[in-house]
Design an enzyme around this catalytic site. Structure first.
Site, mmCIF file in Angstrom:
data_model
loop_
_atom_site.group_PDB
_atom_site.id
_atom_site.type_symbol
_atom_site.label_atom_id
_atom_site.label_comp_id
_atom_site.label_asym_id
_atom_site.label_seq_id
_atom_site.Cartn_x
_atom_site.Cartn_y
_atom_site.Cartn_z
ATOM 1 N N LYS A 173 -41.492 -43.603 0.483
ATOM 2 C CA LYS A 173 -41.026 -42.351 1.086
ATOM 3 C C LYS A 173 -41.431 -42.271 2.556
ATOM 4 C CE LYS A 173 -39.531 -40.433 -2.792
ATOM 5 N NZ LYS A 173 -38.106 -40.079 -2.963
ATOM 6 N N LYS A 195 -28.263 -40.408 -9.805
ATOM 7 C CA LYS A 195 -29.242 -39.974 -10.788
ATOM 8 C C LYS A 195 -28.442 -39.414 -11.956
ATOM 9 C CE LYS A 195 -33.040 -38.878 -7.618
ATOM 10 N NZ LYS A 195 -32.741 -39.935 -6.657
HETATM 11 O O1 LIG Z 1 -35.030 -43.747 -7.017
HETATM 12 C C1 LIG Z 1 -36.141 -44.228 -7.318
HETATM 13 O O2 LIG Z 1 -36.422 -45.398 -7.063
HETATM 14 C C2 LIG Z 1 -37.165 -43.387 -7.998
HETATM 15 C C3 LIG Z 1 -36.784 -41.954 -8.182
HETATM 16 C C4 LIG Z 1 -36.867 -41.109 -6.951
HETATM 17 O O3 LIG Z 1 -37.240 -41.590 -5.900
HETATM 18 C C5 LIG Z 1 -36.588 -39.681 -7.083
HETATM 19 C C6 LIG Z 1 -36.880 -39.082 -8.301
HETATM 20 C C7 LIG Z 1 -36.694 -37.730 -8.486
HETATM 21 C C8 LIG Z 1 -36.224 -36.967 -7.465
HETATM 22 C C9 LIG Z 1 -35.910 -37.542 -6.247
HETATM 23 C C10 LIG Z 1 -36.071 -38.902 -6.044
HETATM 24 C C11 LIG Z 1 -35.587 -39.483 -4.749
HETATM 25 O O4 LIG Z 1 -34.941 -40.536 -4.724
HETATM 26 O O5 LIG Z 1 -35.753 -38.832 -3.736
HETATM 27 MG MG LIG Z 2 -33.942 -40.382 -2.749
#
Ligand SMILES: O=C(O)CCC(=O)c1ccccc1C(=O)O
Ligand SMILES: [Mg+2]
EC number: 4.2.1.113
Length: 304
Positions: free
Chosen positions: A140, A245
């Site tokens: 992140k 997702k």
């Molecule tokens: O995508 C991944 O590798 C893990 C999951 C993840 O980062 C995520 C999980 C829940 C909510 C938001 C996010 C995101 O991608 O920001």
């Molecule tokens: Mg993301």
């Protein structure tokens, strides 16, 4: 033939081993709803509603209200007429319906991306994940100071093995200038697979410009969280990566049809669901992931 099902549901609550820190804030507890369908022959199907309202889905309360107003016996028509304002419910009900009578089984062929902690925690966490077999990592950004994150990125990419891939996820937290700086840096670092959601959702035009101006791929995530958003960005000309997702993307059948029809470059990603939602999401990922894309479904995110 009208098929009818007994319906019931139960709420759950799980604490993250490590809170998820993103540009949106800190997330400590995952709450959701497990739904259960049973037909007259005794076949059962489970589904999971795992909303992320700060990401564009319904809230947990809206999902619970929806379940509460349903009768104890529901029809196929009811399952397929859930409104687009309840995408996590759409996912749960159709996947429970698809799972009727099928055993829970994880697809074998997938490769997984591991989630690194934000900040300098990433520097010590990638190695144990590498030893567990992870070859792609997500880190992140847009959480701390740009200069500090750049420094950590530099250390991280110097220590990663050459075949490791790194995904940078800004969660819409960069300014246009910062996004250009990151992309300029990433263009010279072979580990970088893509930059995810550099700018906020209203700035699609700017992200289209950026994707034409740099070699590093850009992935949309928040911008394509729900099915209508996914359709919208595709229609506006987005041909980069789409993070999907499934847990909040609405009906699996509609998503499957869209991905197959448009051959989109999809990266499937978790919403930190339980094994019930995870199985249904991974099933879709196994069908629809391009070969070179690891799925963002790392393990061990919870204490029960
Ligand atoms: O995508 C991944 O590798 C893990 C999951 C993840 O980062 C995520 C999980 C829940 C909510 C938001 C996010 C995101 O991608 O920001
Ligand atoms: Mg993301």
């Amino acid at each position: 033939m009208v098929r009818i099902f007994n319906f019931d549901f139960r709420c759950y609550r799980r604490r993250f081993l490590q809170p998820l820190v993103t540009n949106h804030g800190v997330w400590r507890i995952r709450e959701g709803v497990i739904i259960h369908l049973r037909d007259a022959g005794g076949n059962c199907g489970w589904g999971e509603i795992a909303p992320i309202s700060w990401f564009g889905s319904e809230t947990l309360e809206e999902a619970i209200d929806f379940c509460r107003q349903l009768p104890g016996i529901i029809t196929r028509e009811m399952i397929f007429s859930i409104p687009d304002t309840l995408p996590a419910c759409q996912f749960a009900f159709e996947s429970a319906w698809e799972a009727m009578g099928n055993l829970l089984r994880y697809p074998q062929s997938l490769r997984y991306s591991g989630l690194l902690p934000a900040g300098d925690g990433a520097l010590s966490k990638w190695k144990p994940l590498w030893e567990q077999g992870y070859r792609a990592f997500k880190w992140k950004i847009g959480v701390g100071e740009f200069s500090r994150e750049w420094e950590i990125f530099d250390l991280l990419t110097r220590s990663l093995p050459p075949t490791a891939k790194l995904r940078l996820d800004a969660n819409g937290g960069l300014s246009y200038e910062e996004a250009k700086l990151w992309l300029g840096i990433c263009d010279h670092v072979s580990h970088v697979e893509f930059l995810e959601q550099p700018l906020p959702i209203p700035e699609l035009a700017a992200m289209l410009d950026l994707s034409a101006s740099f070699q590093t791929a850009i992935a949309l995530d928040e911008s394509v969280a729900t099915f209508p958003q996914l359709q919208y960005c595709f229609q506006k000309g987005w041909r980069g990566i789409f993070v999907i997702k499934p847990g909040i993307a609405g009906y699996p059948s509609r998503l499957r049809q869209f991905c197959q029809q448009h051959h989109i470059d999809a990266v499937f990603s978790s919403v930190f669901e339980t094994p019930i939602g995870r199985q249904a999401a991974l099933q879709l990922a196994a069908e629809l992931s391009p070969k070179n894309r690891a799925v963002g479904f790392g393990v061990n995110h919870f204490i029960n």
